[in-house]
Motif scaffolding. Structure first.
Motif, PDB file in Angstrom:
ATOM      1  N   ARG A  11      10.428   9.574  -0.304  1.00  0.00           N
ATOM      2  CA  ARG A  11      11.610   8.812  -0.713  1.00  0.00           C
ATOM      3  C   ARG A  11      12.695   9.759  -1.179  1.00  0.00           C
ATOM      4  N   ASP A  12      13.917   9.225  -1.341  1.00  0.00           N
ATOM      5  CA  ASP A  12      14.915   9.986  -2.098  1.00  0.00           C
ATOM      6  C   ASP A  12      14.856   9.505  -3.543  1.00  0.00           C
ATOM      7  N   THR A  13      15.705  10.029  -4.393  1.00  0.00           N
ATOM      8  CA  THR A  13      15.612   9.693  -5.821  1.00  0.00           C
ATOM      9  C   THR A  13      15.778   8.201  -6.063  1.00  0.00           C
TER      10      THR A  13
ATOM     11  N   ASN B 143      15.022   5.186  -1.567  1.00  0.00           N
ATOM     12  CA  ASN B 143      15.240   4.916  -0.140  1.00  0.00           C
ATOM     13  C   ASN B 143      14.197   5.709   0.631  1.00  0.00           C
ATOM     14  N   GLU B 144      13.636   5.070   1.659  1.00  0.00           N
ATOM     15  CA  GLU B 144      12.584   5.736   2.446  1.00  0.00           C
ATOM     16  C   GLU B 144      13.187   6.806   3.345  1.00  0.00           C
ATOM     17  N   LEU B 145      12.560   8.003   3.355  1.00  0.00           N
ATOM     18  CA  LEU B 145      13.016   9.074   4.241  1.00  0.00           C
ATOM     19  C   LEU B 145      12.025   9.287   5.387  1.00  0.00           C
ATOM     20  N   ARG B 146      10.741   9.131   5.090  1.00  0.00           N
ATOM     21  CA  ARG B 146       9.719   9.369   6.107  1.00  0.00           C
ATOM     22  C   ARG B 146       8.422   8.701   5.663  1.00  0.00           C
ATOM     23  N   ARG B 147       7.646   8.213   6.606  1.00  0.00           N
ATOM     24  CA  ARG B 147       6.362   7.614   6.230  1.00  0.00           C
ATOM     25  C   ARG B 147       5.248   8.118   7.125  1.00  0.00           C
ATOM     26  N   TRP B 148       4.030   8.059   6.615  1.00  0.00           N
ATOM     27  CA  TRP B 148       2.852   8.517   7.365  1.00  0.00           C
ATOM     28  C   TRP B 148       1.890   7.332   7.460  1.00  0.00           C
TER      29      TRP B 148
ATOM     30  N   ASP C 217       0.804  -1.228   0.000  1.00  0.00           N
ATOM     31  CA  ASP C 217       0.000   0.000   0.000  1.00  0.00           C
ATOM     32  C   ASP C 217       0.837   1.278   0.000  1.00  0.00           C
ATOM     33  N   GLU C 218       2.154   1.138  -0.029  1.00  0.00           N
ATOM     34  CA  GLU C 218       2.997   2.338   0.030  1.00  0.00           C
ATOM     35  C   GLU C 218       2.979   3.088  -1.299  1.00  0.00           C
ATOM     36  N   VAL C 219       2.886   4.402  -1.200  1.00  0.00           N
ATOM     37  CA  VAL C 219       2.966   5.262  -2.390  1.00  0.00           C
ATOM     38  C   VAL C 219       4.061   6.293  -2.156  1.00  0.00           C
ATOM     39  N   TYR C 220       4.958   6.357  -3.098  1.00  0.00           N
ATOM     40  CA  TYR C 220       6.129   7.215  -2.928  1.00  0.00           C
ATOM     41  C   TYR C 220       5.934   8.620  -3.493  1.00  0.00           C
ATOM     42  N   PHE C 221       6.650   9.560  -2.903  1.00  0.00           N
ATOM     43  CA  PHE C 221       6.854  10.859  -3.541  1.00  0.00           C
ATOM     44  C   PHE C 221       8.212  11.383  -3.117  1.00  0.00           C
ATOM     45  N   VAL C 222       8.751  12.271  -3.926  1.00  0.00           N
ATOM     46  CA  VAL C 222      10.062  12.858  -3.644  1.00  0.00           C
ATOM     47  C   VAL C 222       9.884  14.368  -3.540  1.00  0.00           C
ATOM     48  N   GLN C 223      10.686  14.988  -2.701  1.00  0.00           N
ATOM     49  CA  GLN C 223      10.620  16.452  -2.613  1.00  0.00           C
ATOM     50  C   GLN C 223      11.645  16.997  -3.603  1.00  0.00           C
ATOM     51  N   ASN C 224      11.158  17.605  -4.663  1.00  0.00           N
ATOM     52  CA  ASN C 224      12.116  18.024  -5.701  1.00  0.00           C
ATOM     53  C   ASN C 224      11.889  19.441  -6.210  1.00  0.00           C
ATOM     54  N   LEU C 225      12.942  19.961  -6.801  1.00  0.00           N
ATOM     55  CA  LEU C 225      12.906  21.284  -7.432  1.00  0.00           C
ATOM     56  C   LEU C 225      13.104  21.083  -8.922  1.00  0.00           C
ATOM     57  N   TYR C 226      12.258  21.726  -9.721  1.00  0.00           N
ATOM     58  CA  TYR C 226      12.420  21.683 -11.176  1.00  0.00           C
ATOM     59  C   TYR C 226      13.179  22.922 -11.636  1.00  0.00           C
TER      60      TYR C 226
ATOM     61  N   LEU D 129      13.332  27.823   1.156  1.00  0.00           N
ATOM     62  CA  LEU D 129      11.877  27.724   1.261  1.00  0.00           C
ATOM     63  C   LEU D 129      11.403  26.274   1.384  1.00  0.00           C
ATOM     64  N   SER D 130      12.095  25.344   0.746  1.00  0.00           N
ATOM     65  CA  SER D 130      11.686  23.933   0.829  1.00  0.00           C
ATOM     66  C   SER D 130      12.931  23.055   0.786  1.00  0.00           C
ATOM     67  N   GLY D 131      12.910  22.029   1.629  1.00  0.00           N
ATOM     68  CA  GLY D 131      14.137  21.220   1.758  1.00  0.00           C
ATOM     69  C   GLY D 131      14.209  20.098   0.741  1.00  0.00           C
ATOM     70  N   PHE D 132      14.198  20.415  -0.552  1.00  0.00           N
ATOM     71  CA  PHE D 132      14.182  19.359  -1.571  1.00  0.00           C
ATOM     72  C   PHE D 132      15.439  18.488  -1.493  1.00  0.00           C
ATOM     73  N   THR D 133      15.253  17.234  -1.896  1.00  0.00           N
ATOM     74  CA  THR D 133      16.389  16.300  -1.902  1.00  0.00           C
ATOM     75  C   THR D 133      16.861  16.008  -3.318  1.00  0.00           C
ATOM     76  N   GLU D 134      16.111  16.545  -4.301  1.00  0.00           N
ATOM     77  CA  GLU D 134      16.435  16.242  -5.707  1.00  0.00           C
ATOM     78  C   GLU D 134      16.248  17.489  -6.558  1.00  0.00           C
ATOM     79  N   ILE D 135      17.156  17.697  -7.488  1.00  0.00           N
ATOM     80  CA  ILE D 135      16.899  18.681  -8.551  1.00  0.00           C
ATOM     81  C   ILE D 135      16.662  17.908  -9.838  1.00  0.00           C
ATOM     82  N   HIS D 136      15.529  18.229 -10.481  1.00  0.00           N
ATOM     83  CA  HIS D 136      15.175  17.632 -11.772  1.00  0.00           C
ATOM     84  C   HIS D 136      15.331  18.764 -12.788  1.00  0.00           C
TER      85      HIS D 136
END
Ligand code: V47
Length: 403
Positions: free
Chosen positions: A391-393, A396-401, A88-97, A140-147
């Motif tokens: 997740r990170d790119t 790898n899991e960073l945090r779950r709810w 049931d896990e659904v991933y998302f990444v915090q990223n900057l475009y 402003l936001s702690g992104f872990t990835e730049i796309h």
């Protein structure tokens, strides 16, 4: 006949090329005929294969694409996902475009983002400007990835790209750099007189972490000639990704659907991706990209946004055929949040990211926000009955709810 209906009866990969994109009503249906399918029986035989863990083939792919039973497709795709170990896990990444430039030599007919150097609104940011922008955003936001993807500008040299990677990496060593499509890597090889391997080695050594999946469009020669005649041959896309995987650089893969391609050409595209994944295992995720026609020649010719049922079908069929690619992304930027929630029940297990500032789809008419806060993505995933996992790119899991 709608664009989607026109594809239902064409089961071959056509070889004829037309100079211009066909009008929707010209379609690909003329003269072709197929037996009316017994959809229920067809999906039942595919279900048996899914349950037995058997690989689906070209014929199965065509039958899935031709099925109008969207709910059954979704249920089958979710079954396949779970039988392959999904939960049931659904991933998302915090990223900057970021986009380094919108100047492009190629003039793809589906693109509303590219301009020439002389056109109003043309920009090419220096490495210093990109670093400054990214650092400001990071407060402003702690992104872990730049796309970052951009145009194929003929007005820069290979060192421009190396500088971007090395300066971003130096300024933010803990941020994963997912930069440049295979088309851009190929362009760099031309600019620098280098092989794909030399380009990728140099970028990797400067701090590149992975490649996005753009530039794939639809691999069939007929489609490429119609929608992107100036683009390099798809063999180059495959060579860049194969080489990247060999160098330990993971990549993503995409398909831009909903323009002139037939169902057969979609299936052919997916099976080509699956074959490379069998060889290398280097794809992290597949992202179907729905064509947005606004501000392109297709808009003038009557094309509309893809139907929600087609978006869901693409997610489901990708999950079913791409049995070796672990993650299928429902790209909320393109489908919106409500449809993204449904896509999570059609085989998708990733909603891409927080995406600060998307430009390519918005130039072509996307009405979605250009950014979602983590709280909103968490809410959307939870409301869909799934467990949000940041997740990170590299997944790898960073945090779950899950409370
Ligand atoms: O190659 C361009 C597509 C791609 C339009 O790897 C369009 O995670 C729809 O690479 N309508 C570039 N699509 C974007 C890209 C990407 C995007 C999201 C996630 C990832 C990933 C990669 O955008 C292009 C083309 O296929 N595109 N114009 C348009 N009008």
């Amino acid at each position: 006949m709608s664009q989607v209906d026109s594809k239902r009866v064409d089961r071959s990969v056509p070889t004829d090329a037309r100079a211009e994109p066909a009008r929707p009503e010209d379609g690909t249906a003329s003269g072709a005929s197929v037996a009316i399918l017994d959809h229920t029986a067809t999906l039942e035989s595919i279900r048996e294969k899914v349950v037995a863990g058997e690989r689906l083939d070209l014929e199965d792919g065509l039958q899935l694409m031709e099925s109008d039973d969207v709910l059954a497709l979704g249920e089958l795709a979710d079954l396949a996902r779970r039988r392959r170990g999904g939960n049931d896990e659904v991933y998302f990444v915090q990223n900057l475009y970021l986009n380094q430039t919108n100047v492009c030599r190629v003039k793809c007919k589906f693109c509303a983002f590219a301009v020439t150097q002389k056109q109003e609104g043309a920009y090419t940011y220096t490495a210093e400007e990109l670093v400054e922008d990214a650092l400001r955003q990071r407060e402003l936001s702690g992104f872990t990835e730049i796309h970052m993807v951009g145009g194929e500008s003929p007005h820069v040299d290979f060192d421009y790209y190396v500088q971007i990677v090395s300066q971003l990496h130096e300024a933010m060593p803990d941020v994963h750099l997912k930069l440049f499509t295979a088309s851009e890597i190929h362009h760099m090889s031309k600019l620098g007189g280098l092989t794909h391997e030399q380009v990728l080695r140099e970028l990797r050594d400067a701090g590149l972490g992975s490649l996005p999946g753009g530039g794939a469009e639809v691999f069939a020669d007929r489609v490429r000639r119609l929608v992107a005649p100036g683009k390099e041959h798809p063999d180059n896309w495959f060579d860049v990704h194969r080489t990247a995987h060999g160098l330990g650089i993971p990549t993503h893969c995409t398909m831009l659907y909903g323009h002139v391609e037939t169902y057969a050409e979609r299936v052919d595209h997916l099976l080509r991706l699956r074959a490379l994944q069998d060889e290398t295992g280097g794809f992290l995720a597949f992202i179907p990209l729905a064509f947005h026609p606004e501000n392109t020649v297709f808009e003038q010719r009557g094309w509309k946004h893809t139907a929600a049922s087609d978006d869901l079908k693409l997610i489901a069929v990708s999950r079913l055929l791409l049995d070796n690619i672990p993650n299928i992304k429902a790209y909320w930027i393109m489908m919106g949040l409500p449809l993204t929630q449904i896509a999570l029940h059609f085989g998708a297990n990733d909603v891409q990211g927080t995406v600060v500032r998307e430009e390519i789809f918005h130039a072509a008419g996307a009405q979605t926000e250009t950014e979602q806060k983590i709280d909103e993505l968490v809410r959307v995933v939870r409301e869909a009955g799934r467990i949000p996992v940041q997740r990170d790119t590299l997944y790898n899991e960073l945090r779950r709810w899950d409370d």
